[in-house]
Enzyme design. Structure first.
Site, PDB file in Angstrom:
ATOM      1  N   TYR A  35      -4.860   6.714  14.908  1.00  0.00           N
ATOM      2  CA  TYR A  35      -5.764   6.878  13.771  1.00  0.00           C
ATOM      3  C   TYR A  35      -6.658   8.090  14.020  1.00  0.00           C
ATOM      4  O   TYR A  35      -6.989   8.411  15.163  1.00  0.00           O
ATOM      5  CB  TYR A  35      -6.590   5.604  13.604  1.00  0.00           C
ATOM      6  CG  TYR A  35      -7.443   5.529  12.366  1.00  0.00           C
ATOM      7  CD1 TYR A  35      -6.869   5.634  11.102  1.00  0.00           C
ATOM      8  CD2 TYR A  35      -8.816   5.326  12.452  1.00  0.00           C
ATOM      9  CE1 TYR A  35      -7.646   5.549   9.961  1.00  0.00           C
ATOM     10  CE2 TYR A  35      -9.610   5.237  11.319  1.00  0.00           C
ATOM     11  CZ  TYR A  35      -9.011   5.351  10.072  1.00  0.00           C
ATOM     12  OH  TYR A  35      -9.794   5.270   8.946  1.00  0.00           O
ATOM     13  N   HIS A  40      -7.034  -4.668   6.639  1.00  0.00           N
ATOM     14  CA  HIS A  40      -6.137  -3.988   7.563  1.00  0.00           C
ATOM     15  C   HIS A  40      -5.165  -4.992   8.181  1.00  0.00           C
ATOM     16  O   HIS A  40      -5.430  -6.193   8.217  1.00  0.00           O
ATOM     17  CB  HIS A  40      -6.936  -3.280   8.651  1.00  0.00           C
ATOM     18  CG  HIS A  40      -7.682  -2.091   8.145  1.00  0.00           C
ATOM     19  ND1 HIS A  40      -8.425  -1.262   8.959  1.00  0.00           N
ATOM     20  CD2 HIS A  40      -7.797  -1.570   6.886  1.00  0.00           C
ATOM     21  CE1 HIS A  40      -8.958  -0.298   8.238  1.00  0.00           C
ATOM     22  NE2 HIS A  40      -8.612  -0.457   6.977  1.00  0.00           N
ATOM     23  N   CYS A  59      -9.209   0.646  13.578  1.00  0.00           N
ATOM     24  CA  CYS A  59     -10.480   1.283  13.226  1.00  0.00           C
ATOM     25  C   CYS A  59     -11.605   0.613  14.013  1.00  0.00           C
ATOM     26  O   CYS A  59     -11.384  -0.326  14.775  1.00  0.00           O
ATOM     27  CB  CYS A  59     -10.729   1.161  11.725  1.00  0.00           C
ATOM     28  SG  CYS A  59     -11.017  -0.553  11.178  1.00  0.00           S
ATOM     29  N   CYS A  69     -12.144  -3.242  12.972  1.00  0.00           N
ATOM     30  CA  CYS A  69     -11.069  -4.123  13.435  1.00  0.00           C
ATOM     31  C   CYS A  69     -11.044  -4.228  14.959  1.00  0.00           C
ATOM     32  O   CYS A  69     -10.630  -5.253  15.505  1.00  0.00           O
ATOM     33  CB  CYS A  69      -9.722  -3.629  12.917  1.00  0.00           C
ATOM     34  SG  CYS A  69      -9.498  -3.885  11.134  1.00  0.00           S
ATOM     35  N   CYS A  97       0.838  -1.201   0.000  1.00  0.00           N
ATOM     36  CA  CYS A  97       0.000   0.000   0.000  1.00  0.00           C
ATOM     37  C   CYS A  97       0.871   1.249   0.000  1.00  0.00           C
ATOM     38  O   CYS A  97       1.915   1.285   0.659  1.00  0.00           O
ATOM     39  CB  CYS A  97      -0.926   0.017   1.216  1.00  0.00           C
ATOM     40  SG  CYS A  97      -2.099  -1.360   1.236  1.00  0.00           S
ATOM     41  N   GLU A 110      -4.277  -5.621  11.287  1.00  0.00           N
ATOM     42  CA  GLU A 110      -4.750  -6.396  12.426  1.00  0.00           C
ATOM     43  C   GLU A 110      -5.750  -7.471  12.009  1.00  0.00           C
ATOM     44  O   GLU A 110      -5.789  -8.566  12.577  1.00  0.00           O
ATOM     45  CB  GLU A 110      -5.367  -5.484  13.499  1.00  0.00           C
ATOM     46  CG  GLU A 110      -6.504  -4.599  13.024  1.00  0.00           C
ATOM     47  CD  GLU A 110      -6.035  -3.265  12.494  1.00  0.00           C
ATOM     48  OE1 GLU A 110      -6.707  -2.248  12.783  1.00  0.00           O
ATOM     49  OE2 GLU A 110      -5.017  -3.222  11.784  1.00  0.00           O
TER      50      GLU A 110
END
Length: 203
Positions: free
Chosen positions: A179, A130, A158, A161, A86, A132
Site C-alpha cells: 500500500y 477493507h 492501512c 486495519c 469494487c 482484513e
C-alpha cells in the site's frame, strides 16, 4: 543410529557401567556427557557434526515448508479478491490458525448495502470495509479467535486495519502488493508482529 545410541546410554547411565565403557561420563547432578572411547573416533566425529548441523537443517526445512504454505495461502487470497465488487481495488484476506483457515474476506460494502463500492464519480464510499476488517469481524460471529493467527493479504493493511489486526491478536502478517502508505505495516512491526512480503510475480 549413533545419535539414538547416545540418547539411550544417557538414559540408562547410573554413574558408570555400560555408559562408561563406551565413553559416556556420568556427572552427578548434571547431564552425562560423551567422551571418546576405543573405536569411537570416527563415530564421535560424525555424531558431533550431526548434532551441530541437525538444528539448522531442521529450521531450514521448517522455513521452506512454511514458505510453501505462505505462497499457497496468498494464491487463495488472490482468488478470494476476485469476489469483490469494487472496481478501483480488489483485495482478498485469509486468517489462518494452526494450519486452518478460520476466516476470509474481501473489500466491499456492509451487509444490507448495495454492492457497488464507488459513487458516480468513481470515488470509494467511505463506508466500504477493507478485506482484513471483514475477515477479522467475521470471527466475531464464529467460535474462532485470531489470537496467534496469521493474516494473509493481497494488499498491505492501512493504519486503521493494522490497529484492528493487532488488537485481534494477529501475530503474523504475510502480504503482496505494498500500500502507498506503509504506516500500517510499520505499526505492526513496532508492535512485534512478524511481517513478510512476497513478490506477486514469484508465487
Amino acid at each position: 543410529m549413533i545419535y539414538f545410541k547416545l540418547i539411550f546410554l544417557q538414559s540408562i547411565c547410573p554413574g558408570g557401567g555400560i555408559g562408561r565403557r563406551v565413553g559416556l561420563k556420568h556427572q552427578w547432578g548434571n547431564p552425562c556427557r560423551f567422551e571418546p572411547g576405543p573405536g569411537y573416533g570416527k563415530e564421535l566425529s560424525f555424531l558431533r557434526a550431526f548434532l551441530y548441523l541437525a538444528p539448522s537443517l531442521k529450521n531450514r526445512m521448517t522455513a521452506e515448508k512454511q514458505e510453501r504454505y505462505d505462497r499457497a495461502y496468498l494464491k487463495m487470497a488472490l482468488e478470494w479478491a476476485k469476489l469483490s465488487h469494487c472496481n478501483r481495488k480488489k483485495v482478498g484476506a485469509l486468517i489462518v490458525k494452526n494450519r486452518m483457515i478460520i476466516s476470509d474476506g474481501y473489500n466491499g460494502t456492509p451487509t444490507g448495502f448495495e454492492n457497488s463500492c464507488e459513487n458516480n464519480e468513481g470515488k470509494t464510499h467511505w463506508y466500504v470495509l477493507h478485506a482484513e476488517a471483514n475477515a477479522i469481524l467475521k470471527t466475531a460471529r464464529s467460535t474462532h479467535d485470531c489470537s496467534g493467527a496469521t493474516l494473509y493479504l493481497t494488499l498491505s493493511p492501512c493504519k486503521d486495519c493494522s490497529k484492528l489486526a493487532h488488537q485481534a491478536g494477529i501475530t503474523r502478517l504475510v502480504y503482496i502488493n505494498r500500500y502507498s502508505d506503509t504506516s500500517g505495516v510499520d505499526f505492526l512491526k513496532e508492535a512485534g508482529v512478524e511481517v513478510k512480503e512476497f513478490d506477486k510475480n514469484n508465487l
